[in-house]
Design a protein around this motif. Sequence first.
Motif, PDB file in Angstrom:
ATOM      1  N   TYR A  74       4.249  -9.031 -31.330  1.00 47.08           N
ATOM      2  CA  TYR A  74       5.072  -9.199 -30.209  1.00 47.08           C
ATOM      3  C   TYR A  74       4.877  -7.573 -29.461  1.00 47.08           C
ATOM      4  N   LEU A  75       4.939  -7.438 -27.690  1.00 47.05           N
ATOM      5  CA  LEU A  75       4.840  -6.635 -26.748  1.00 47.05           C
ATOM      6  C   LEU A  75       6.075  -5.971 -26.218  1.00 47.05           C
ATOM      7  N   PRO A  76       6.268  -5.176 -25.724  1.00 45.89           N
ATOM      8  CA  PRO A  76       7.658  -5.502 -25.108  1.00 45.89           C
ATOM      9  C   PRO A  76       7.201  -5.534 -23.491  1.00 45.89           C
ATOM     10  N   ARG A  77       7.815  -6.510 -23.132  1.00 48.62           N
ATOM     11  CA  ARG A  77       7.597  -7.095 -21.808  1.00 48.62           C
ATOM     12  C   ARG A  77       9.190  -6.202 -19.969  1.00 48.62           C
ATOM     13  N   PRO A  78       7.844  -5.832 -19.820  1.00 52.54           N
ATOM     14  CA  PRO A  78       9.136  -5.253 -18.023  1.00 52.54           C
ATOM     15  C   PRO A  78      10.341  -5.723 -17.753  1.00 52.54           C
TER      16      PRO A  78
ATOM     17  N   LEU B 216      15.775 -12.830 -25.442  1.00 47.05           N
ATOM     18  CA  LEU B 216      17.218 -12.407 -25.803  1.00 47.05           C
ATOM     19  C   LEU B 216      18.051 -10.177 -26.170  1.00 47.05           C
ATOM     20  N   GLN B 217      16.869 -10.020 -25.650  1.00 45.11           N
ATOM     21  CA  GLN B 217      17.348  -8.608 -25.198  1.00 45.11           C
ATOM     22  C   GLN B 217      18.180  -8.976 -23.517  1.00 45.11           C
ATOM     23  N   VAL B 218      18.389  -9.352 -23.089  1.00 48.23           N
ATOM     24  CA  VAL B 218      19.319  -9.321 -21.650  1.00 48.23           C
ATOM     25  C   VAL B 218      20.140  -9.761 -22.069  1.00 48.23           C
ATOM     26  N   ILE B 219      20.297 -10.875 -22.690  1.00 40.93           N
ATOM     27  CA  ILE B 219      21.662 -11.501 -23.729  1.00 40.93           C
ATOM     28  C   ILE B 219      22.386 -11.078 -24.590  1.00 40.93           C
TER      29      ILE B 219
ATOM     30  N   HIS C 164      24.001  -3.731 -15.796  1.00 43.39           N
ATOM     31  CA  HIS C 164      22.962  -3.958 -15.677  1.00 43.39           C
ATOM     32  C   HIS C 164      21.758  -3.256 -16.548  1.00 43.39           C
ATOM     33  N   LEU C 165      20.912  -4.438 -17.437  1.00 45.61           N
ATOM     34  CA  LEU C 165      19.375  -4.040 -17.824  1.00 45.61           C
ATOM     35  C   LEU C 165      18.560  -3.866 -17.395  1.00 45.61           C
ATOM     36  N   GLY C 166      17.591  -2.567 -17.877  1.00 43.53           N
ATOM     37  CA  GLY C 166      16.199  -2.819 -17.269  1.00 43.53           C
ATOM     38  C   GLY C 166      15.270  -1.621 -17.732  1.00 43.53           C
ATOM     39  N   VAL C 167      14.664  -2.838 -18.607  1.00 44.05           N
ATOM     40  CA  VAL C 167      12.647  -1.969 -19.733  1.00 44.05           C
ATOM     41  C   VAL C 167      11.400  -1.155 -18.685  1.00 44.05           C
TER      42      VAL C 167
END
Length: 155
Positions: free
Chosen positions: A4-8, A115-118, A145-148
């Motif tokens: 797993y690697l985080p995605r923007p 799922l991170q957004v959900i 809103h979410l921003g990563v």
Amino acid sequence: MHPYLPRPIRHHGLRRHAGWRLKVYSIAFGAAPLDWIAFEPGLDLALAALPTPAATGERPGVGFLIAHRGRNADYLVLGWWDRENELPVRVFLRTPDEPGWRPARGSESFCVWDLQVIGFEREAYVSTVLSDSGADGVAAYLERHLGVDPEPAQP
């Protein structure tokens, strides 16, 4: 298996459709920007899945849409709030060996990045629309809103 690697995760404002107000997000595997033109046929398919009318006594006419360029396929995840506290979800995808977009079938679904957004959207909905704060919960929900932006991987 791939680690797993985080995605923007990017927020792209609201998309209005037939009375609906949907928060739009993108998630992208790799460094290239998302090709929104390639997602348009899938977006049309997803928007056609929304119930009408958008707003009812139990449906506030809001939700979210995730355009996700994955490692092996492109996905669209559509979620809307209905029956006061339920989240119907539809997933659409296209793979390199298929000519166009289609609804997910069988075990095809959203993934850990979606799922991170959900999860964020659930918390935003509960703390705004379902709260007893007395404020306009729908407007407050749409403002959150979410921003990563994950840090680049270290060599």
